[in-house]
Design a protein around this motif. Structure first.
Motif, mmCIF file in Angstrom:
data_model
loop_
_atom_site.group_PDB
_atom_site.id
_atom_site.type_symbol
_atom_site.label_atom_id
_atom_site.label_comp_id
_atom_site.label_asym_id
_atom_site.label_seq_id
_atom_site.Cartn_x
_atom_site.Cartn_y
_atom_site.Cartn_z
ATOM 1 N N GLY A 98 -11.224 41.264 -5.453
ATOM 2 C CA GLY A 98 -10.512 39.983 -5.488
ATOM 3 C C GLY A 98 -10.666 39.298 -6.835
ATOM 4 N N LEU A 99 -11.875 39.386 -7.402
ATOM 5 C CA LEU A 99 -12.104 38.790 -8.709
ATOM 6 C C LEU A 99 -11.355 39.546 -9.807
ATOM 7 N N GLU A 100 -11.306 40.853 -9.697
ATOM 8 C CA GLU A 100 -10.535 41.633 -10.668
ATOM 9 C C GLU A 100 -9.050 41.308 -10.575
ATOM 10 N N SER A 101 -8.550 41.093 -9.361
ATOM 11 C CA SER A 101 -7.155 40.705 -9.190
ATOM 12 C C SER A 101 -6.905 39.326 -9.795
ATOM 13 N N GLU A 102 -7.835 38.411 -9.580
ATOM 14 C CA GLU A 102 -7.698 37.078 -10.169
ATOM 15 C C GLU A 102 -7.682 37.151 -11.695
ATOM 16 N N ALA A 103 -8.549 37.977 -12.268
ATOM 17 C CA ALA A 103 -8.584 38.130 -13.722
ATOM 18 C C ALA A 103 -7.259 38.681 -14.241
ATOM 19 N N ALA A 104 -6.684 39.650 -13.516
ATOM 20 C CA ALA A 104 -5.416 40.222 -13.937
ATOM 21 C C ALA A 104 -4.281 39.200 -13.844
ATOM 22 N N VAL A 105 -4.287 38.381 -12.799
ATOM 23 C CA VAL A 105 -3.261 37.349 -12.651
ATOM 24 C C VAL A 105 -3.358 36.335 -13.787
ATOM 25 N N ARG A 106 -4.594 35.949 -14.122
ATOM 26 C CA ARG A 106 -4.768 35.014 -15.239
ATOM 27 C C ARG A 106 -4.268 35.636 -16.549
#
Length: 415
Positions: A94-102
């Motif tokens: 989930g954190l990796e997905s958030e980083a990619a979205v940012r």
């Protein structure tokens, strides 16, 4: 002669096209230029980096056949079918997905800034070309007036009413303006070539430009610009999003100490297709022990990226705030100088030319008085064009610095 040929070529190439305003030209540059295509492609790279980020690892299907060559039963074989399912229980996905979205959002903000910079370049290029166009028109008009005066002097000289000095003086003035016009035509060609280049390879000809060189606009106070600077600047927003993405990536990497187990489940088939065939099951669990490698490198790199993005953002905003007041004062000063020149010099020069013409028609002024008045008016008009160009360029710099164009807003929008 050369300048006249260039003027004809310029006029002939643009005659078939309707004039182009600044807003129309800027929109075409932002939409069709090669620089705009590059900026869009760079943003697409940022968007693509978020595709598939944060997805679970794929399961694995295995098949294995074993055959015994010794033992109680000769030729015994078994088939093992096994499915391995990794379980990411640490929450790092989930954190990796958030980083990619940012990261994708930062790419969009960078695209907005790139469009603002491209609009800034288009506006300055338009102003330069329009100023060159106006200089050429002023010199052409003045040259026509001087040639009419030269013809009048020639007639008077033949009648014995004028000396050779008068003719030589007007011829010298005419040659001076012809030389200036030749340079102005070359400057216009260069400015229009640059304007055409910005439109991209699809544009084959550039129509004439029209519109005020530096229209009057009200500017907000420096305090308002300072207060809205951080929110308007898309490049500052991009760096903020990069820092947020790096922070999320660091938090995800920090969970490297949590093991990701793998569950194995399957079936074991003994002597398939033979008498006495049997079946069984296979169940297993694999738990990695993160004793040594726990994503320390990824965590350190993400933290370094966060610090770098925050430092760049702080430096960017500090430089912008430091320059903002100076640039605003520069715009105000250039506007005041333009108004003073327009009201104190240009208006008087035009009135002087009108009076000189009236006096000449009344017989109380010599032709050389008209030459002097024409030169004074011409220089005042050329100076007015230069001052207007300076105002337009300073305003464009202010709009870019304040972030007013980062949302691809039209020039009429206030910073």
């Amino acid at each position: 002669m050369a300048s006249s040929i260039l003027v004809v070529l310029l006029a002939g190439g643009a005659a078939a096209q309707s004039p182009l305003t600044e807003a129309q030209y800027a929109e075409q540059v932002v939409a069709a230029s090669l620089e705009a295509r590059i900026a869009e492609a760079e943003a697409e790279v940022g968007r693509a980096s978020a595709v598939g980020a944060g997805r679970w690892p794929n399961p694995t299907l295995e098949w294995q056949r074993e055959k015994a060559t010794s033992g109680a039963t000769e030729g015994t074989s078994q088939d093992i079918f096994n499915v391995s399912i990794p379980l990411v229980l640490s929450g790092r996905l989930g954190l990796e997905s958030e980083a990619a979205v940012r990261g994708a959002q930062a790419a969009e903000a960078s695209l907005a800034r790139a469009r603002g910079e491209l609009r800034h370049e288009a506006v300055r290029t338009f102003a330069t070309a329009l100023a060159a166009q106006e200089r050429r028109a002023i010199l052409e008009e003045s040259l026509s007036a001087l040639r009419r005066l030269a013809e009048a002097i020639a007639v008077r000289e033949q009648a014995g009413e004028a000396a050779g000095y008068d003719r030589l003086r007007i011829e010298t003035e005419t040659a001076t303006v012809e030389d200036a016009l030749s340079g102005a035509v070359l400057d216009e060609r260069q400015a229009r070539a640059e304007a055409l280049r910005l439109l991209g390879p699809g544009a084959k000809a550039l129509p004439p430009f029209q519109g005020p060189l530096a229209p009057e606009r009200s500017l907000p106070a420096a305090s308002q610009l300072q207060a809205e600077l951080e929110a308007r600047r898309a490049d500052a927003r991009a760096l903020e999003l990069e820092a947020q993405g790096a922070q999320a990536a660091r938090r995800g990497a920090a969970r490297g100490w949590i093991p990701d187990p793998t569950v194995n489940a399957g079936a074991q088939l003994l002597d398939v297709g033979r008498p006495g065939a049997g079946a069984g099951y296979v169940v297993g669990l694999a738990i990695p022990l993160p004793l040594f490698e726990r994503r320390q490198g990824q965590e350190a790199q993400a933290e370094a990226r966060r610090q770098l993005a925050e430092a760049r953002r702080a430096a960017l905003l500090h430089a912008a705030r430091s320059r903002l007041t100076t640039v605003l004062e520069d715009v105000a000063g250039r506007r005041e100088r333009r108004v003073r020149q327009r009201e104190g010099v240009l208006t008087r020069a035009e009135e002087l030319r009108r009076i000189a013409h009236a006096a000449y028609r009344g017989g109380s002024a010599d032709l050389l008085v008209l030459v002097d008045a024409e030169r004074t008016a011409r220089e005042a008009r050329l100076t007015a064009v230069d001052l207007a160009l300076g105002v337009a360029e300073a305003e464009a710099d202010l709009f870019l610095l304040s972030g007013a164009w980062d949302g691809a807003a039209p020039r009429s929008a206030q910073p």
